[in-house]
Design a protein around this motif. Structure first.
Motif, short mmCIF file in Angstrom:
data_model
loop_
_atom_site.label_atom_id
_atom_site.label_comp_id
_atom_site.label_asym_id
_atom_site.label_seq_id
_atom_site.Cartn_x
_atom_site.Cartn_y
_atom_site.Cartn_z
N LYS A 88 -9.30 5.47 -3.40
CA LYS A 88 -8.36 4.48 -2.84
C LYS A 88 -9.09 3.23 -2.36
O LYS A 88 -10.32 3.21 -2.23
CB LYS A 88 -7.56 5.13 -1.73
N TRP A 89 -8.35 2.21 -2.05
CA TRP A 89 -8.88 0.89 -1.71
C TRP A 89 -9.47 0.85 -0.29
O TRP A 89 -9.12 1.65 0.58
CB TRP A 89 -7.75 -0.13 -1.84
N VAL A 115 -6.33 -4.02 1.26
CA VAL A 115 -5.19 -4.21 0.35
C VAL A 115 -5.21 -5.60 -0.28
O VAL A 115 -5.01 -5.74 -1.48
CB VAL A 115 -3.84 -3.99 1.07
N ALA A 126 -10.79 -0.05 -4.80
CA ALA A 126 -10.12 1.10 -5.42
C ALA A 126 -10.67 1.31 -6.83
O ALA A 126 -11.12 0.38 -7.49
CB ALA A 126 -8.62 0.89 -5.46
N PHE A 154 -6.16 -4.45 -3.58
CA PHE A 154 -6.68 -3.07 -3.57
C PHE A 154 -8.19 -3.03 -3.83
O PHE A 154 -8.68 -2.22 -4.60
CB PHE A 154 -5.91 -2.21 -4.58
N SER A 161 0.84 -1.21 0.00
CA SER A 161 0.00 0.00 0.00
C SER A 161 0.87 1.25 0.00
O SER A 161 0.49 2.27 -0.59
CB SER A 161 -1.02 0.00 1.14
#
Ligand code: 6R9
Length: 645
Positions: free
Chosen positions: A40-41, A44, A63, A60, A29
């Protein structure tokens, strides 16, 4: 802009590796943070290598992004006027072309709009069959920009191979050229596509770029010219083409590759993880510095071109040289001439190219100025020591590290490799796993072999025990096939199909080659079953068995043992007929180097061909054939030995 994640010292490598194992999510990340995201995610990594639906791998999750905004748009302010692609034509007398990031961005946007005007939508599959012209990179990126899934087919494949791939992927669109220049040949790409499309009635549109002015037949309603479609967009005043917002795990592309069965698989790569992995490995393996000129000699029809001509270098804002021709035309100095002309800092090529250039002598090297070179790379097959030393001495002048990069279509990016200027290199060793890569060497019983002690070496089958962002997610249209092929042999691990050796003194890995029925001919992956199926299509052939044998230039050559209905009257003509058949069915790259007509094949009582024996005979090892007592008819072996070519 320097790269915050660039590894500069051995200590950096060790620290990065440790972090990637102890805290993979934190490790990846932090790298992902340096990219451009629409959103963004949320998480992860989520993964499963052993369940009934394995592999399940999500990087992710949640995302949103578009890979071309990372490869193009985000560079416009910082390096808009820097070359993104320097294109060197087949003919050295034709002028080269330079596309800056601004120009490439604009061309991609225009062609994206042209694709949309032709009805291409997010999620559609687009088959791309082109020569190595800048428009190939533009076509690939334009698909990615509008969320269409590209499936590039190498220009050396036959009409039937294209048709199989179009049908498997249910691609409705094809992008091609009238023809392609390769050395002194012109390959009539559009005409090959036309032959393929006889079997693919669902294809709606074919967009044809003019390159060679080879006469083509344009079918009304289906075929359109690239140039006309661009003009239509331009007369509308080049409206902007906002990038389609994609999910991190949306499919970016499908790329077909050979395995141990007859039918090539469509390896599926997705968006976010692939982008980060190709950029991260590009910057680190080659120790890429902003502004340097990087030249990968691969074709975009193979994964090396996808990851290390297009996506990795462009995501890193690099200068990527793209070459249309072949290393030996008009002479064996062509690659070095390109290095000299464009002041190339890094050249990434294949051992087969090095071996073939070696054979032409130093005359083609010595008159070139190679002083711009800083890093040399090798990929595609094991590099033998002789080729390694020649590359080191005569090209790198003993001052450029050689990175022997091991990876596969399925892995998306480099997994085991030296890091240039950091890792101490050793000929024929791919050295150490990159951060994030956890190899395991397995024995025949499925047990992991412990790491070797100093003074000891171990060998076995190479697996990877933990997911990395660039790995394949599936095989197109058949997820179970992906599980069976890669996650079944060693439960809970990704099986690479390669054998490897590890040296306890330095922990280095050496890839020893495929342990399955996949050949590596001039760095091209070819399934023996595929070649056998092609040979067997010939009317006179009853059965065949194909094995590899060591070949000085190609690394491996293709040796075919063939049973015919009756003994051929003219064996040479019969051989040519078979070669022609293989070229028709698969493509010229799969043509056998040797064909031996035999009366029978060594089979076990259960009817399995004992390839081990045929491999030995092909290698010329007639004495140590091992145990032949389980053969149905041990006599066939003597017959074959006597007829050995
Ligand atoms: C990137 C690429 C993959 C197969 C792989 C292995 C062989 C690739 C190698 C290497 C030894 C290296 N291979 N790189 N063997 N040393 N540095 O080539 O992908 O076409 O899918 O081939 O190539 O056998 O399994 P792909």
């Amino acid at each position: 802009m320097a790269y915050p994640y660039q590894i500069k010292t051995q200590a950096d490598y060790e620290k990065a590796y440790k972090k990637s194992v102890e805290d993979p999510e934190g490790f990846w990340s932090a790298i992902a943070d340096t990219f451009y995201w629409r959103k963004k995610w949320d998480k992860v990594l989520e993964w499963d290598f052993s369940g009934p639906d394995a592999p399940q791998v999500k990087w992710f999750q949640g995302a949103r992004l578009n890979i071309t905004e990372n490869c193009l748009d985000r560079h416009l302010d910082t390096r808009g006027d820097q070359p993104a692609i320097i294109w060197e034509p087949n003919d050295p007398d034709e002028h080269h072309r330079v596309l800056t990031y601004k120009q490439l961005h604009q061309k991609v946007c225009i062609f994206s709009n042209a694709l949309k005007n032709n009805g291409v939508k997010k999620g559609d599959r687009v088959c791309i069959y082109m020569g190595m012209v800048p428009e190939l990179a533009i076509a690939v990126l334009a698909c990615a920009r509008i969320g269409a899934i590209h499936s590039v087919v190498f220009g050396g494949f036959s009409a039937k191979s294209i048709a199989d791939r179009i049908l498997d992927a249910s691609a409705d669109f094809v992008i091609t050229c009238d023809g392609a220049y390769r050395g002194n040949k012109v390959i009539p790409l559009k005409s090959v596509v036309d032959d393929a499309l006889v079997q693919c009635p669902d294809v709606k549109k074919v967009i044809v770029l003019t390159r060679t002015h080879t006469p083509v037949s344009m079918i009304k309603g289906r075929d359109v010219w690239w140039e006309d479609e661009i003009k239509k967009v331009e007369t509308l005043g080049n409206p902007p083409c906002p990038a389609e917002e994609m999910d991190a795990e949306d499919t970016l592309y499908v790329l077909y590759t050979s395995g141990s069965t007859g039918k090539p698989k469509g390896v599926v790569h997705t968006t976010a993880g692939y982008m980060i992995y190709t950029a991260y490995t590009f910057v680190n393996v080659f120790n890429y510095q902003p502004g340097e000129v990087y030249f990968c000699t691969a074709d975009i029809g193979w994964v090396t071109g996808h990851s290390y001509i297009v996506y990795g270098p462009l995501a890193a804002g690099a200068v990527s040289v793209m070459f249309e021709g072949v290393p030996t035309w008009p002479n064996a100095g062509r690659l070095w001439e390109i290095v000299d002309k464009h002041k190339v800092n890094t050249i990434y090529t294949a051992p087969t190219a090095i071996r073939s250039l070696m054979a032409h002598g130093l005359g083609f090297v010595e008159d070139k100025d190679l002083s711009s070179l800083r890093v040399l790379g090798s990929v595609g097959e094991p590099i033998n020591e002789e080729a390694w030393h020649w590359f080191d001495e005569h090209i790198g002048k003993k001052r450029c590290p050689i990175v022997d990069t091991w990876w596969q279509t399925e892995t998306g990016g480099i997994l085991i490799s030296p890091i240039a200027t950091v890792t101490h290199t050793k000929p024929s060793y791919a050295t150490l796993p990159l951060p994030g890569i956890q190899p395991a060497i397995m024995d025949e019983k499925g047990q992991e072999i412990p790491a070797p002690q100093k003074g000891e070496q171990v060998s076995g089958n190479l697996c990877i025990r933990f997911p990395w962002p660039g790995m394949l997610r599936s095989t197109w249209g058949d997820h179970e096939r992906c599980r069976k092929t890669y996650f079944d042999a060693y439960p809970g691990k990704y099986f690479t199909g390669d054998g490897c050796l590890r040296d306890g003194d330095d922990g280095y890995y050496r890839i020893t080659g495929r342990v399955d029925d996949v050949l590596n001919v001039s760095g091209h992956r070819i399934g023996t079953a595929e070649v056998e199926n092609a040979i067997n299509m010939h009317a006179d052939v009853v059965e065949s068995a194909v094995v590899g044998y060591p070949h000085d230039i190609k690394g491996q050559g293709v040796y075919a043992f063939v049973i015919t209905e009756k003994e051929p009257d003219n064996p040479n003509l019969a051989r040519k007929d078979i070669l022609e058949t293989v070229a028709r069915i698969i493509g010229p790259i799969a043509k056998p180097d040797k064909i031996q007509f035999v009366k029978g094949l060594p089979k076990t009582r259960s009817g399995k061909i004992m390839r081990r024996i045929l491999r030995k005979i092909a290698e010329g090892e007639m004495e140590n054939l091992g145990d032949t007592t389980t053969l149905l008819d041990p006599g066939v072996v003597d017959d074959i030995k006597q007829g050995k070519l």
